[in-house]
Scaffold this active site. Structure first.
Site, PDB file in Angstrom:
ATOM      1  N   SER A 153      -5.006  -7.554   3.799  1.00 31.83           N
ATOM      2  CA  SER A 153      -4.825  -6.157   3.405  1.00 31.83           C
ATOM      3  C   SER A 153      -4.162  -5.333   4.495  1.00 31.83           C
ATOM      4  CB  SER A 153      -6.190  -5.561   3.053  1.00 31.83           C
ATOM      5  OG  SER A 153      -7.087  -5.777   4.110  1.00 31.83           O
ATOM      6  N   LYS A 192      -2.999   1.346  12.387  1.00 35.96           N
ATOM      7  CA  LYS A 192      -1.781   2.163  12.306  1.00 35.96           C
ATOM      8  C   LYS A 192      -1.425   2.753  13.660  1.00 35.96           C
ATOM      9  CE  LYS A 192      -1.038   2.505   7.682  1.00 35.96           C
ATOM     10  NZ  LYS A 192      -2.057   1.507   7.306  1.00 35.96           N
TER      11      LYS A 192
END
Lengths: 234, 234
Positions: A153, A192
DNA sequence: TTATAAGTAGAACTTCCGTTCTTTGTCAAA
DNA sequence: TTTGACAAAGAACGGAAGTTCTACTTATAA
């Protein structure tokens, strides 16, 4: 630079076929712990005739790469295979950090953090060793830990299943840091690049072809800063 | 990579015959580099019947000492064979390999390979150190090298600019290996998972959401097998 | 004792596998 | 062109080697 004293014969003197055969033999032994048969070699190297394989094997013997035991199935051995000792020689005095592998990182769950007791009982022996140079400089010993990635994911962070991410435990981040964050609203963990933009936070995927997401700063809970990613393919 | 304590099964639980068989197998492999046949074991341990040897071998499998490949001559492997290595790891507790960083890998150019003289004169000092555990088992030293990725053209392999890929030099690959390949027709280097399918080759991106490409086997030139990917984010 | 499992033996069967032989093709030197 | 060395292909032979089946023995427990 250390050189091996038992010089390996010159691989470039071999024909294309012989090189492929040698490659295959090394690979096969690596995978099976026993040598291949003539027919298995032929199949792998696309040689239909056993005699041709036999012919080239004898060439490899003459060239000093292998030895053969006559009339013996799989009677084949690599001559220059004793790298184990050399590996011992290669043990370096590098600056190695032993880092606890404390659990998994999954998109649907918060990041487990050592100390914050999540009831995780990770094995004490579960550690990973990596050169300190991969970690940057000023990382205190206690605050670095590693997680194994579960699932795909986080592909957009260029991280795949079974990768290991090394984190530095911290709740704040500087612009440009790669962080593991927990998004309160969606209830997801992602990796991120972090950019504070006023009251908002821009979270930029490592894959630059993908679009960033913008989230209210209070929805973003930083779990740690990513120091390194390790992927073992073999 | 992870230090799991795989304790050796209890040898004292074995019968006298089974212990002698196990001893002989270890000895034989040490001397020949390939495993013995059932009849060779029988002769050594004074068992006339192949079926009895077979019977006891299956006992050894059940006890966790060996593994067998059905219908394969000498299809025999020791499960706990690397006690020596493990000792080495325990002692030095940092089994580190120093690997030459010989150049860059770019999509638009063939992979530089040390030895194949491309005129590359890489700096002797340009090396990286990584734990041997990341490399899989016993890869010979000369054939392992590292490249720094230039550009983001291999994003679909989950590899980004400035990553380091560690390769094992070889011209063939097994299905499922991740390889660096040079595609003759398009003149491009990519990193893909390799699957031979008849005369064709399926090249599967590491990013499972992306489509594989199919190429004629002769258009695919394997440059090396990817052993590991390292990314330092800090 | 009886019974049930574990270990041993021997032989037959089938497949695996190294070897050898013949044929064909290529390339370079004479 | 001829020659000879080298490489490749295919087929066939014979021995090697894993598997299976049945029968016999020895323990161990009920």
């Amino acid at each position: 630079m250390v050189h091996s004293n038992t010089a390996e014969p010159d691989r470039s003197k071999l024909s294309e076929r012989q090189r492929r055969i040698l490659d295959f033999i090394e690979n096969f032994i690596e995978n099976h712990s026993y040598p291949p048969t003539i027919r298995e070699i032929g199949e792998a190297v696309k040689i239909g005739s056993t005699s041709v394989v036999n012919y080239n094997l004898n060439k490899l013997v003459k060239a000093g790469f292998i030895e053969r035991a006559p009339d013996v199935s799989r009677g084949l051995r690599l001559v220059h295979e004793n790298e184990l000792e050399e590996v011992g020689v290669m043990v370096s005095h590098a600056n190695i950090r032993r880092i606890p592998l404390v659990g998994q990182i999954v998109a649907s769950e918060p990041v487990p953090i050592p100390g914050d007791d999540f009831g995780y009982n990770f094995d004490e022996d579960d550690t990973i060793e990596i050169p300190a140079q991969l970690l940057g400089k000023k990382t205190s010993r206690e605050s670095v830990y590693a997680l194994r990635v579960k699932g795909n994911s986080m592909i957009d962070a260029l991280v795949r299943d079974k990768d290991v991410v090394v984190l530095h435990r911290q709740e704040t981040a500087n612009n440009g840091d790669m962080v593991a964050v927990w998004l309160r609203d969606t209830g997801e963990t992602t990796l991120k690049y972090f950019y504070q933009e006023g009251g908002q936070v821009r979270l930029q995927p490592a894959n630059t072809t993908m679009e960033p997401i913008y989230v209210d700063a209070r929805q973003v809970q930083i779990q740690g800063k990513v120091l390194a990613v390790l992927r073992s393919v073999s």
